[in-house]
Design a protein around this motif. Structure first.
Motif, PDB file in Angstrom:
ATOM      1  N   VAL A   4      37.893  42.102  39.690  1.00 24.48           N
ATOM      2  CA  VAL A   4      37.982  41.005  40.743  1.00 24.48           C
ATOM      3  C   VAL A   4      37.252  41.688  41.943  1.00 24.48           C
ATOM      4  O   VAL A   4      37.380  42.866  42.430  1.00 24.48           O
ATOM      5  CB  VAL A   4      39.423  41.128  41.181  1.00 24.48           C
ATOM      6  CG1 VAL A   4      39.513  39.885  42.177  1.00 24.48           C
ATOM      7  CG2 VAL A   4      40.413  40.600  39.674  1.00 24.48           C
ATOM      8  N   THR A   5      36.405  40.731  42.435  1.00 21.89           N
ATOM      9  CA  THR A   5      35.404  41.212  43.644  1.00 21.89           C
ATOM     10  C   THR A   5      35.565  40.084  44.688  1.00 21.89           C
ATOM     11  O   THR A   5      35.991  38.960  44.420  1.00 21.89           O
ATOM     12  CB  THR A   5      34.117  40.819  43.098  1.00 21.89           C
ATOM     13  OG1 THR A   5      33.887  41.636  41.933  1.00 21.89           O
ATOM     14  CG2 THR A   5      32.921  41.399  44.112  1.00 21.89           C
ATOM     15  N   SER A  85      44.118  39.242  62.119  1.00 25.71           N
ATOM     16  CA  SER A  85      43.273  40.204  61.702  1.00 25.71           C
ATOM     17  C   SER A  85      44.053  41.422  60.914  1.00 25.71           C
ATOM     18  O   SER A  85      45.228  41.566  61.206  1.00 25.71           O
ATOM     19  CB  SER A  85      42.936  41.084  63.228  1.00 25.71           C
ATOM     20  OG  SER A  85      42.154  40.498  63.962  1.00 25.71           O
ATOM     21  N   ALA A  86      43.222  41.426  59.809  1.00 27.54           N
ATOM     22  CA  ALA A  86      44.212  42.199  58.495  1.00 27.54           C
ATOM     23  C   ALA A  86      43.157  42.403  57.668  1.00 27.54           C
ATOM     24  O   ALA A  86      42.095  41.789  57.499  1.00 27.54           O
ATOM     25  CB  ALA A  86      45.280  41.665  58.249  1.00 27.54           C
ATOM     26  N   THR A  87      43.657  43.218  56.391  1.00 25.55           N
ATOM     27  CA  THR A  87      42.694  43.029  55.230  1.00 25.55           C
ATOM     28  C   THR A  87      43.485  41.912  54.235  1.00 25.55           C
ATOM     29  O   THR A  87      44.756  42.097  54.007  1.00 25.55           O
ATOM     30  CB  THR A  87      42.664  44.460  54.573  1.00 25.55           C
ATOM     31  OG1 THR A  87      42.100  45.422  55.577  1.00 25.55           O
ATOM     32  CG2 THR A  87      41.863  44.242  53.287  1.00 25.55           C
ATOM     33  N   TYR A  88      42.630  41.211  53.431  1.00 19.80           N
ATOM     34  CA  TYR A  88      43.112  40.167  52.769  1.00 19.80           C
ATOM     35  C   TYR A  88      42.742  40.569  51.379  1.00 19.80           C
ATOM     36  O   TYR A  88      41.285  40.826  50.891  1.00 19.80           O
ATOM     37  CB  TYR A  88      42.516  38.728  53.090  1.00 19.80           C
ATOM     38  CG  TYR A  88      43.048  38.203  54.458  1.00 19.80           C
ATOM     39  CD1 TYR A  88      42.676  38.766  55.613  1.00 19.80           C
ATOM     40  CD2 TYR A  88      44.251  37.353  54.652  1.00 19.80           C
ATOM     41  CE1 TYR A  88      43.242  38.602  56.865  1.00 19.80           C
ATOM     42  CE2 TYR A  88      44.791  36.901  55.454  1.00 19.80           C
ATOM     43  CZ  TYR A  88      44.514  37.710  56.693  1.00 19.80           C
ATOM     44  OH  TYR A  88      44.777  36.952  57.984  1.00 19.80           O
ATOM     45  N   LEU A  89      43.727  40.570  50.267  1.00 22.57           N
ATOM     46  CA  LEU A  89      43.489  40.929  49.191  1.00 22.57           C
ATOM     47  C   LEU A  89      43.902  39.828  48.179  1.00 22.57           C
ATOM     48  O   LEU A  89      44.892  39.176  48.294  1.00 22.57           O
ATOM     49  CB  LEU A  89      44.358  42.129  48.747  1.00 22.57           C
ATOM     50  CG  LEU A  89      44.109  43.358  49.483  1.00 22.57           C
ATOM     51  CD1 LEU A  89      45.152  44.369  49.586  1.00 22.57           C
ATOM     52  CD2 LEU A  89      42.969  44.286  48.825  1.00 22.57           C
ATOM     53  N   CYS A  90      42.958  39.592  47.125  1.00 22.50           N
ATOM     54  CA  CYS A  90      43.380  38.674  46.148  1.00 22.50           C
ATOM     55  C   CYS A  90      43.835  39.579  44.796  1.00 22.50           C
ATOM     56  O   CYS A  90      43.282  40.596  44.655  1.00 22.50           O
ATOM     57  CB  CYS A  90      42.293  37.621  45.782  1.00 22.50           C
ATOM     58  SG  CYS A  90      40.933  38.228  45.118  1.00 22.50           S
ATOM     59  N   THR A 102      45.623  42.673  38.797  1.00 22.65           N
ATOM     60  CA  THR A 102      44.444  43.261  39.098  1.00 22.65           C
ATOM     61  C   THR A 102      44.106  42.786  40.567  1.00 22.65           C
ATOM     62  O   THR A 102      43.792  41.750  40.713  1.00 22.65           O
ATOM     63  CB  THR A 102      43.394  43.097  37.957  1.00 22.65           C
ATOM     64  OG1 THR A 102      43.860  43.275  36.967  1.00 22.65           O
ATOM     65  CG2 THR A 102      42.178  43.560  38.329  1.00 22.65           C
ATOM     66  N   PHE A 103      43.750  43.784  41.473  1.00 21.57           N
ATOM     67  CA  PHE A 103      43.626  43.403  42.773  1.00 21.57           C
ATOM     68  C   PHE A 103      41.940  43.495  43.009  1.00 21.57           C
ATOM     69  O   PHE A 103      41.111  44.081  42.198  1.00 21.57           O
ATOM     70  CB  PHE A 103      44.087  44.549  43.642  1.00 21.57           C
ATOM     71  CG  PHE A 103      45.518  44.384  43.865  1.00 21.57           C
ATOM     72  CD1 PHE A 103      46.497  44.886  42.979  1.00 21.57           C
ATOM     73  CD2 PHE A 103      45.878  43.518  45.131  1.00 21.57           C
ATOM     74  CE1 PHE A 103      47.842  44.575  43.203  1.00 21.57           C
ATOM     75  CE2 PHE A 103      47.286  43.324  45.139  1.00 21.57           C
ATOM     76  CZ  PHE A 103      48.382  43.708  44.294  1.00 21.57           C
ATOM     77  N   GLY A 104      41.551  42.514  44.083  1.00 21.65           N
ATOM     78  CA  GLY A 104      40.146  42.864  44.287  1.00 21.65           C
ATOM     79  C   GLY A 104      40.146  43.933  45.516  1.00 21.65           C
ATOM     80  O   GLY A 104      41.133  44.717  45.642  1.00 21.65           O
TER      81      GLY A 104
END
Lengths: 113, 114
Positions: A4-5, A85-90, A102-104
């Protein structure tokens, strides 16, 4: 093996802008896709979950789309605010559901006043 | 209702010592997951418990890592003979076994091995 990218890795925008975060995955055989935000030093907060049979989900100013066949998802944030403002993860879940997200790599977003 | 809780929030230990990390899932959630977040590796799956089934341990990095879940609720992740590369944030999540399997995460335990 699923990979995942997320693009871009980092993004800085002025308050009020609409923005799009991208997520791509190599194996289209997924059960679902989940978007999270992570604030510094904190755990993950679930934002949206899209089942493999769905094309989009909406929550407030957030809209997530899924194109499973092309291995892509986008998270659209309308009228961005400094509090975004934060880190966003898929993350994608495997066929059959249940386990092993499985995380990006994440997109670090900064919304400036 | 209460979310996923983890303890301790921070743990500093000397290389070679054993550590135990605890996770309390959301009440009623039958599935529980452990993940590790480190600077070099991002977020990685470690282990998954579902009800009374045998856990999926396929993500555990070595035999120094083990986990158990007692009574279908609280889980403990144990790392024996800790190494510096074990330093990371250990995150626990839980989900119901409804249609979505949406996972809810705890605040994590930051482990530092000196």
């Amino acid at each position: 093996k699923q990979e995942v990218t997320q693009i871009p890795a980092a993004l800085s925008v002025p308050e009020g802008e609409n923005l799009v975060l991208n997520c791509s995955f190599t194996d289209s055989a997924i059960y679902n896709l989940q978007w999270f935000r992570q604030d510094p030093g904190k755990g993950l907060t679930s934002l949206l979950l899209i089942q493999s049979s769905q094309r989009e989900q909406t929550s407030g100013r957030l809209n997530a789309s899924l194109d499973k066949s092309s291995g892509r998802s986008t998270l659209y944030i309308a009228a961005s605010q400094p509090g975004d403002s934060a880190t966003y993860l898929c993350a994608v879940g495997p066929p059959g559901g249940g386990n092993k997200l499985t995380f990006g790599t994440g997109t670090q977003l900064k919304v400036e006043l | 209702g209460a979310g996923v809780s983890q303890s301790p929030s921070n743990k500093v230990t000397e290389k070679g010592k054993d550590v135990e990390l605890r996770c309390d899932p959301i009440s009623g959630h039958t599935a529980l997951y452990w993940y590790r977040q480190s600077l070099g590796q991002g977020l990685e799956f470690l282990i998954y418990f579902q009800g009374n089934s045998a856990p999926d341990k396929s993500g555990l990095p070595s035999d120094r890592f083990s986990a158990e879940r007692t009574g279908g609720s609280v889980s403990t992740l144990t790392i024996q003979r800790t190494q510096q590369e074990d330093s990371a944030v250990y995150l626990c999540a839980s989900s119901s076994t409804g249609q979505s399997y949406e996972q809810y995460f705890g605040p994590g335990t930051r482990l530092t091995v000196t």
